[in-house]
Design a protein around this motif. Structure first.
Motif, PDB file in Angstrom:
ATOM      1  N   PHE A 149      -3.759  -4.662 -55.631  1.00  0.00           N
ATOM      2  CA  PHE A 149      -4.559  -5.668 -54.954  1.00  0.00           C
ATOM      3  C   PHE A 149      -4.847  -5.238 -53.519  1.00  0.00           C
ATOM      4  CE2 PHE A 149      -3.577  -9.040 -58.075  1.00  0.00           C
ATOM      5  CZ  PHE A 149      -2.439  -8.533 -58.659  1.00  0.00           C
ATOM      6  N   TYR A 165      -5.778  -7.556 -50.149  1.00  0.00           N
ATOM      7  CA  TYR A 165      -5.979  -8.871 -49.561  1.00  0.00           C
ATOM      8  C   TYR A 165      -6.492  -8.700 -48.139  1.00  0.00           C
ATOM      9  CZ  TYR A 165      -3.541 -11.394 -53.289  1.00  0.00           C
ATOM     10  OH  TYR A 165      -3.183 -11.947 -54.491  1.00  0.00           O
ATOM     11  N   GLN A 170      -6.979 -10.849 -44.335  1.00  0.00           N
ATOM     12  CA  GLN A 170      -6.619 -12.026 -43.538  1.00  0.00           C
ATOM     13  C   GLN A 170      -7.499 -12.025 -42.300  1.00  0.00           C
ATOM     14  OE1 GLN A 170      -2.501 -12.157 -42.175  1.00  0.00           O
ATOM     15  NE2 GLN A 170      -2.492 -14.375 -42.346  1.00  0.00           N
ATOM     16  N   GLU A 192      -7.314  -8.275 -40.832  1.00  0.00           N
ATOM     17  CA  GLU A 192      -6.194  -7.441 -41.232  1.00  0.00           C
ATOM     18  C   GLU A 192      -6.226  -7.304 -42.752  1.00  0.00           C
ATOM     19  OE1 GLU A 192      -2.466  -8.474 -39.517  1.00  0.00           O
ATOM     20  OE2 GLU A 192      -1.633  -6.499 -39.992  1.00  0.00           O
ATOM     21  N   PHE A 203      -4.397  -5.972 -46.287  1.00  0.00           N
ATOM     22  CA  PHE A 203      -3.106  -5.682 -46.902  1.00  0.00           C
ATOM     23  C   PHE A 203      -3.297  -5.163 -48.322  1.00  0.00           C
ATOM     24  CE2 PHE A 203      -0.240  -7.485 -43.814  1.00  0.00           C
ATOM     25  CZ  PHE A 203      -0.985  -8.464 -43.183  1.00  0.00           C
ATOM     26  N   LEU A 235       4.752  -9.596 -55.780  1.00  0.00           N
ATOM     27  CA  LEU A 235       3.904  -8.626 -55.121  1.00  0.00           C
ATOM     28  C   LEU A 235       4.658  -7.999 -53.962  1.00  0.00           C
ATOM     29  CD1 LEU A 235       0.298 -10.129 -54.762  1.00  0.00           C
ATOM     30  CD2 LEU A 235       1.104  -8.390 -56.323  1.00  0.00           C
ATOM     31  N   PHE A 260       3.966  -5.952 -50.525  1.00  0.00           N
ATOM     32  CA  PHE A 260       2.860  -5.714 -49.607  1.00  0.00           C
ATOM     33  C   PHE A 260       3.101  -4.496 -48.732  1.00  0.00           C
ATOM     34  CE2 PHE A 260      -0.028  -9.317 -49.867  1.00  0.00           C
ATOM     35  CZ  PHE A 260       0.698 -10.194 -50.632  1.00  0.00           C
ATOM     36  N   GLY A 261       2.013  -3.837 -48.373  1.00  0.00           N
ATOM     37  CA  GLY A 261       2.064  -2.816 -47.351  1.00  0.00           C
ATOM     38  C   GLY A 261       2.116  -3.466 -45.980  1.00  0.00           C
ATOM     39  N   ALA A 262       2.242  -2.647 -44.957  1.00  0.00           N
ATOM     40  CA  ALA A 262       2.414  -3.157 -43.594  1.00  0.00           C
ATOM     41  C   ALA A 262       1.137  -3.740 -43.028  1.00  0.00           C
ATOM     42  CB  ALA A 262       2.926  -2.063 -42.681  1.00  0.00           C
ATOM     43  N   GLY A 263       0.006  -3.454 -43.662  1.00  0.00           N
ATOM     44  CA  GLY A 263      -1.257  -3.993 -43.182  1.00  0.00           C
ATOM     45  C   GLY A 263      -1.981  -3.037 -42.247  1.00  0.00           C
ATOM     46  N   ARG A 286      -4.980  -3.300 -39.262  1.00  0.00           N
ATOM     47  CA  ARG A 286      -5.859  -4.138 -38.444  1.00  0.00           C
ATOM     48  C   ARG A 286      -7.169  -3.395 -38.189  1.00  0.00           C
ATOM     49  NH1 ARG A 286      -3.790  -8.567 -35.666  1.00  0.00           N
ATOM     50  NH2 ARG A 286      -1.572  -8.887 -36.039  1.00  0.00           N
ATOM     51  N   PHE A 318       5.954 -18.267 -54.510  1.00  0.00           N
ATOM     52  CA  PHE A 318       6.669 -17.263 -53.732  1.00  0.00           C
ATOM     53  C   PHE A 318       6.651 -17.672 -52.260  1.00  0.00           C
ATOM     54  CE2 PHE A 318       6.697 -14.158 -57.154  1.00  0.00           C
ATOM     55  CZ  PHE A 318       5.628 -14.547 -57.923  1.00  0.00           C
ATOM     56  N   TYR A 370       7.053 -16.135 -48.462  1.00  0.00           N
ATOM     57  CA  TYR A 370       7.038 -14.925 -47.649  1.00  0.00           C
ATOM     58  C   TYR A 370       7.279 -15.283 -46.195  1.00  0.00           C
ATOM     59  CZ  TYR A 370       4.847 -12.265 -51.489  1.00  0.00           C
ATOM     60  OH  TYR A 370       4.576 -11.637 -52.682  1.00  0.00           O
ATOM     61  N   LYS A 413       2.757  -8.834 -36.129  1.00  0.00           N
ATOM     62  CA  LYS A 413       2.236  -7.485 -36.311  1.00  0.00           C
ATOM     63  C   LYS A 413       2.944  -6.736 -37.436  1.00  0.00           C
ATOM     64  CE  LYS A 413       0.724  -7.105 -31.520  1.00  0.00           C
ATOM     65  NZ  LYS A 413       0.732  -6.295 -30.268  1.00  0.00           N
ATOM     66  N   GLN A 414       3.507  -7.468 -38.366  1.00  0.00           N
ATOM     67  CA  GLN A 414       4.160  -6.834 -39.508  1.00  0.00           C
ATOM     68  C   GLN A 414       3.634  -7.434 -40.801  1.00  0.00           C
ATOM     69  OE1 GLN A 414       8.412  -6.268 -39.428  1.00  0.00           O
ATOM     70  NE2 GLN A 414       8.474  -6.439 -37.201  1.00  0.00           N
ATOM     71  N   SER A 415       4.059  -6.819 -41.898  1.00  0.00           N
ATOM     72  CA  SER A 415       3.576  -7.272 -43.186  1.00  0.00           C
ATOM     73  C   SER A 415       4.351  -8.491 -43.674  1.00  0.00           C
ATOM     74  CB  SER A 415       3.706  -6.139 -44.197  1.00  0.00           C
ATOM     75  OG  SER A 415       3.116  -6.504 -45.419  1.00  0.00           O
ATOM     76  N   LEU A 416       3.991  -8.932 -44.840  1.00  0.00           N
ATOM     77  CA  LEU A 416       4.682 -10.060 -45.447  1.00  0.00           C
ATOM     78  C   LEU A 416       5.947  -9.568 -46.130  1.00  0.00           C
ATOM     79  CD1 LEU A 416       1.520 -10.733 -45.476  1.00  0.00           C
ATOM     80  CD2 LEU A 416       2.158 -12.512 -47.079  1.00  0.00           C
ATOM     81  N   LEU A 444       8.788 -10.641 -48.746  1.00  0.00           N
ATOM     82  CA  LEU A 444       9.112 -11.624 -49.765  1.00  0.00           C
ATOM     83  C   LEU A 444      10.528 -12.143 -49.536  1.00  0.00           C
ATOM     84  CD1 LEU A 444       8.309 -13.074 -52.413  1.00  0.00           C
ATOM     85  CD2 LEU A 444       9.321 -11.150 -53.637  1.00  0.00           C
ATOM     86  N   ARG A 504       1.237 -18.553 -58.259  1.00  0.00           N
ATOM     87  CA  ARG A 504       0.602 -17.821 -59.343  1.00  0.00           C
ATOM     88  C   ARG A 504       0.111 -18.825 -60.365  1.00  0.00           C
ATOM     89  NH1 ARG A 504       4.170 -13.418 -61.257  1.00  0.00           N
ATOM     90  NH2 ARG A 504       2.856 -12.192 -59.876  1.00  0.00           N
ATOM     91  N   LEU A 554      -2.125 -13.823 -56.847  1.00  0.00           N
ATOM     92  CA  LEU A 554      -1.523 -14.880 -56.060  1.00  0.00           C
ATOM     93  C   LEU A 554      -2.557 -15.552 -55.177  1.00  0.00           C
ATOM     94  CD1 LEU A 554       1.833 -13.314 -54.791  1.00  0.00           C
ATOM     95  CD2 LEU A 554       1.403 -14.670 -56.845  1.00  0.00           C
TER      96      LEU A 554
END
Lengths: 113, 116
Positions: free
Chosen positions: A34, A36, A38, A88, A90, A101, A103-106, A108, B34, B36, B41-44, B46, B97, B105
């Motif tokens: 995926f 995504y 933001q 941003e 992802f 899921l 996620f990667g760090a994203g 920007r 879920f 998160y 400045k960081q990712s999600l 879980l 989901r 999601l």
């Protein structure tokens, strides 16, 4: 353990420039992939997804991504970005049998007019 | 499209108090939700997977007694941060989901928690 790596943390482009955001994952089995997005002040929205079939996936707003299994990659592309693409992005992976899921760090992306 | 709503979107609390965040799927039934956490400045990251009618499954390193998750119905999951401390300040995002097959999601708007 599964992991997702996005190579570019910050990307700055001018309008009409082409975009490619890298995404690599570590999992040897079947994956769902995926991207995504933001937008500032908004929640995450799905851009596109890959489950099976044609490895070149078309998403919304002119985005596409190519799944290359041999490279464990799912890079996002857009031929000509617009200012409104500032957001941003992802990459996320849902590995077979895993009910979640990762996620990667994203990345920007800032697009200048 | 499917809509997921979180409430409150923004909350400030004193250290030591508990805060509850609600996550609702407005137009579909969510068998799995879920939670998160997103640091600046960081990712999600879980935190836990919540299945309707059963106990949540927490990720490694997440304190289940600290972050209580309840998924009492197919449209509502709650996250309670108990005895909150400043280090719990963060952006908490829920997702739901709709079907097991797609894996897609749908995300809520997020809830920003600030603990003073």
């Amino acid at each position: 353990a599964q992991s997702v790596s996005q190579h570019n943390h910050h990307v700055i482009l001018s309008e009409a420039a082409s975009l490619e955001l890298g995404c690599n994952y570590s999992y040897g089995g079947t994956v769902n992939l995926f991207w995504y997005v933001q937008y500032p002040g908004q929640h995450l929205q799905l851009l596109l997804k890959y489950f099976s079939g044609d490895p070149l996936v078309k998403g919304i707003k002119g985005f596409e991504a190519e799944f290359i299994k041999s490279k464990f990659s799912f890079n996002l592309r857009k031929p000509s970005v617009q200012w409104s693409d500032t957001a941003e992005y992802f990459c996320a992976v849902n590995a077979g049998g895993y009910n979640k899921l990762i996620f990667g760090a994203g990345t920007r992306l800032a697009v200048h007019p | 499209g499917a809509v997921v709503s979180q409430h409150p979107s923004w909350v400030i609390c004193k250290s030591g108090t508990s805060v509850k965040i609600e996550c609702r799927s407005l137009d579909f039934q969510a068998t799995t939700m879920f939670w998160y956490r997103q640091f600046p400045k960081q990712s999600l990251m879980l935190m836990a997977t919540s299945n309707e009618g059963s106990k949540a499954t927490y990720e490694q390193g997440v304190e289940k007694d600290k972050f209580l998750i309840n998924h009492a119905s197919l449209t509502l999951s709650t996250l309670t941060v108990t005895s909150a401390h400043p280090e719990d300040s963060s952006f908490y995002i829920c997702s739901a989901r709709r079907t097991r097959e797609t894996g897609e999601l749908f995300f809520g708007e997020g809830s920003r928690l600030t603990v003073l």
